[in-house]
Design a protein around this motif. Structure first.
Motif, PDB file in Angstrom:
ATOM      1  N   ASP A  68       3.991   2.568 -16.441  1.00 51.41           N
ATOM      2  CA  ASP A  68       3.977   2.663 -14.971  1.00 51.41           C
ATOM      3  C   ASP A  68       2.560   2.676 -14.424  1.00 51.41           C
ATOM      4  O   ASP A  68       2.253   2.086 -13.388  1.00 51.41           O
ATOM      5  CB  ASP A  68       4.720   3.923 -14.523  1.00 51.41           C
ATOM      6  N   ILE A  69       1.660   3.352 -15.108  1.00 53.13           N
ATOM      7  CA  ILE A  69       0.263   3.429 -14.650  1.00 53.13           C
ATOM      8  C   ILE A  69      -0.379   2.061 -14.719  1.00 53.13           C
ATOM      9  O   ILE A  69      -1.093   1.641 -13.798  1.00 53.13           O
ATOM     10  CB  ILE A  69      -0.516   4.433 -15.508  1.00 53.13           C
ATOM     11  N   ARG A  70      -0.150   1.310 -15.786  1.00 52.31           N
ATOM     12  CA  ARG A  70      -0.736  -0.032 -15.906  1.00 52.31           C
ATOM     13  C   ARG A  70      -0.200  -0.962 -14.810  1.00 52.31           C
ATOM     14  O   ARG A  70      -0.943  -1.760 -14.214  1.00 52.31           O
ATOM     15  CB  ARG A  70      -0.422  -0.596 -17.281  1.00 52.31           C
ATOM     16  N   ALA A  71       1.115  -0.867 -14.567  1.00 52.15           N
ATOM     17  CA  ALA A  71       1.707  -1.723 -13.531  1.00 52.15           C
ATOM     18  C   ALA A  71       1.112  -1.420 -12.161  1.00 52.15           C
ATOM     19  O   ALA A  71       0.865  -2.304 -11.323  1.00 52.15           O
ATOM     20  CB  ALA A  71       3.217  -1.541 -13.511  1.00 52.15           C
TER      21      ALA A  71
ATOM     22  N   ASP B 297       0.824  -1.207   0.000  1.00 51.57           N
ATOM     23  CA  ASP B 297       0.000   0.000   0.000  1.00 51.57           C
ATOM     24  C   ASP B 297       0.851   1.247   0.000  1.00 51.57           C
ATOM     25  O   ASP B 297       0.538   2.261  -0.624  1.00 51.57           O
ATOM     26  CB  ASP B 297      -0.929   0.000   1.214  1.00 51.57           C
ATOM     27  N   LEU B 298       1.965   1.164   0.709  1.00 52.69           N
ATOM     28  CA  LEU B 298       2.843   2.323   0.765  1.00 52.69           C
ATOM     29  C   LEU B 298       3.506   2.568  -0.584  1.00 52.69           C
ATOM     30  O   LEU B 298       3.749   3.701  -0.987  1.00 52.69           O
ATOM     31  CB  LEU B 298       3.914   2.126   1.846  1.00 52.69           C
ATOM     32  N   GLN B 299       3.773   1.501  -1.320  1.00 51.38           N
ATOM     33  CA  GLN B 299       4.507   1.640  -2.575  1.00 51.38           C
ATOM     34  C   GLN B 299       3.635   2.141  -3.716  1.00 51.38           C
ATOM     35  O   GLN B 299       4.124   2.744  -4.656  1.00 51.38           O
ATOM     36  CB  GLN B 299       5.147   0.305  -2.970  1.00 51.38           C
ATOM     37  N   ILE B 300       2.333   1.923  -3.677  1.00 51.60           N
ATOM     38  CA  ILE B 300       1.488   2.243  -4.838  1.00 51.60           C
ATOM     39  C   ILE B 300       0.862   3.618  -4.729  1.00 51.60           C
ATOM     40  O   ILE B 300       0.021   4.001  -5.523  1.00 51.60           O
ATOM     41  CB  ILE B 300       0.379   1.196  -5.014  1.00 51.60           C
TER      42      ILE B 300
ATOM     43  N   LEU C  85      -4.957  -4.485  -8.157  1.00 55.51           N
ATOM     44  CA  LEU C  85      -5.902  -5.600  -8.292  1.00 55.51           C
ATOM     45  C   LEU C  85      -5.418  -6.844  -7.557  1.00 55.51           C
ATOM     46  O   LEU C  85      -6.188  -7.556  -6.925  1.00 55.51           O
ATOM     47  CB  LEU C  85      -6.111  -5.903  -9.788  1.00 55.51           C
ATOM     48  N   ARG C  86      -4.107  -7.102  -7.668  1.00 57.96           N
ATOM     49  CA  ARG C  86      -3.553  -8.266  -6.972  1.00 57.96           C
ATOM     50  C   ARG C  86      -3.694  -8.120  -5.436  1.00 57.96           C
ATOM     51  O   ARG C  86      -4.002  -9.088  -4.744  1.00 57.96           O
ATOM     52  CB  ARG C  86      -2.092  -8.446  -7.358  1.00 57.96           C
TER      53      ARG C  86
END
Length: 444
Positions: free
Chosen positions: A53-56, A27-30, A62-63
């Motif tokens: 980057d946006i797609r990743a 959560d912190l990374q996204i 989602l994961r």
């Protein structure tokens, strides 16, 4: 290794905490990075990150969502997967008190054991509440009542007291020595229902005039009240956790525990004079007698109320025919109250003479007796007759003298015309004038 692989590899509860930590880090990374303003271009032009980057970032979110859903499922499964508890049917509860009461009723109806109750050390008939001080009189009187009515007058909340001086069967001529033999006899011979798992249906006594012994341990007591209190050591179910004292009632144990903690001891003060009492009843009697002048001692056989215990005592003897006789075991003296007998034993037989004269070393039972005696050393005469002015060292001597001023001569000689106001003068007359006659012996 992907996040899905991590979730699929979870097999026990120890991994759940680690997986939660991974999710928190993700959560912190996204979190979206702040947009950067290009100073070289127009302020309205915003530099955007590459589409990859946006797609990743969306894929990672989602994961993580799927991971949290799997975590929730694992937690729900952990709550439901608990060991199955086998329910065991408990045995039917046996009411020991109920069985004890039924046993007592059966044995009293079918034998000559004598039920009774007490107030202090006096015995009372359980059927009609008549008072006795003699155990033989109590037993003889109880035989006049039908024992079948016992269940109608008994108090199930109090301990059943019985005299076992005679335990013979009423249904036949069998002689029985103890309660266990009585139970066996009533069940086998007469088919009575006695619960064998229940014991101590009542407190057993062998009532005697004078000293009595405990039926359990043989210890002797001078008064019944002391013996009854001792029985709690054998059958009392309320035990002090500090000193081990036994009691029959919870309220008595509660009152006893206060002696271990003086702060818990309650005192009741009189609102009129401030005198302190240990109980509300003592305070009530004090207020009724001293401040309000109201009678507070009621008779248990009629509606009369009296100002003192002694007036009620006299009333019971005169109006209800109660006979209280307390003979001394050490001599032929007989008293009409237990207190008088106790005082007699202490003074005459135990020789509890604690008050000693400093002049002649004579000892006395009461301090008032020592005070009267001291006048023989000092020569004081503080008690003066209001009629003739004669003075005496003792109040008793003055009272005897006051009879001489009474015009009524109550003591008349049956052998001559002489009459006297004082008994001592009459006795002296009989000895000097009629010494050979035996009639004067009745006044000696």
């Amino acid at each position: 290794m992907t996040v899905d692989d991590v979730v699929d590899s979870i097999s026990n509860d120890d991994c759940l905490d680690d997986l939660n930590d991974v999710a928190d880090d993700a959560d912190l990374q996204i979190k979206e990075e702040p947009t950067i303003t290009d100073n070289t271009k127009s302020s309205k032009m915003i530099k955007r990150r590459p589409i990859e980057d946006i797609r990743a970032k969306k894929e990672l979110m989602l994961r993580m969502k799927r991971t949290k859903e799997k975590l929730n499922k694992l937690k729900e499964r952990d709550k439901t997967d608990r060991p199955i508890v086998t329910l065991v049917k408990k045995k039917t509860h046996v009411d020991k008190e109920y069985n004890a009461i039924n046993n007592a009723i059966t044995m009293i109806e079918c034998s000559y054991v004598c039920p009774f109750f007490t107030i202090y050390s006096d015995y009372y008939c359980i059927y009609c509440k008549e008072m006795f001080t003699d155990a033989d009189a109590l037993r003889a009187h109880t035989l006049t009542h039908d024992p079948v009515t016992y269940k109608d007058v008994m108090d199930a909340k109090k301990n059943v007291l019985v005299d076992i001086d005679r335990i013979d069967c009423r249904l036949c001529q069998a002689n029985i020595d103890n309660i266990d033999s009585l139970k066996c006899h009533l069940t086998k011979i007469h088919g009575k229902i006695i619960n064998e798992e229940t014991s101590n249906e009542f407190l057993k006594f062998k009532l005697r005039t004078g000293k009595m012994s405990c039926t359990e341990c043989g210890r002797s007591f001078n008064f019944f009240q002391a013996l009854r209190k001792h029985m709690a050591e054998h059958f009392g179910t309320y035990i002090c956790d500090v000193c081990g004292a036994h009691y029959f009632e919870e309220r008595l144990l509660t009152f006893h525990k206060k002696i271990h903690n003086p702060k818990d001891v309650k005192s009741f003060s009189c609102s009129e004079c401030g005198k302190i009492f240990k109980s509300k009843k003592s305070r009530y009697l004090h207020i009724a007698k001293i401040h309000r002048n109201e009678p507070a001692y009621s008779c248990n056989k009629c509606d009369e109320v009296f100002f003192s215990y002694h007036l009620r005592y006299k009333h019971k003897i005169e109006e209800h025919g109660e006979h209280r006789v307390f003979p001394c075991e050490n001599c032929d003296k007989v008293y009409n109250s237990r207190k008088s007998l106790r005082e007699h034993n202490r003074k005459s037989h135990l020789l509890l003479l604690k008050h000693e004269c400093s002049q002649c070393e004579r000892k006395f039972y009461l301090p008032s007796q020592l005070k009267d005696h001291m006048t023989s050393h000092t020569g004081e005469r503080n008690f003066r007759c209001e009629y003739c002015g004669k003075s005496y060292p003792r109040l008793k001597s003055l009272k005897v003298h006051m009879d001489s001023h009474n015009t009524e001569k109550r003591y008349k000689c049956g052998l001559c015309a002489a009459s006297y106001t004082q008994l001592n003068n009459f006795k002296n007359h009989m000895k000097s004038k009629h010494q050979s006659m035996e009639n004067g012996s009745q006044f000696s």
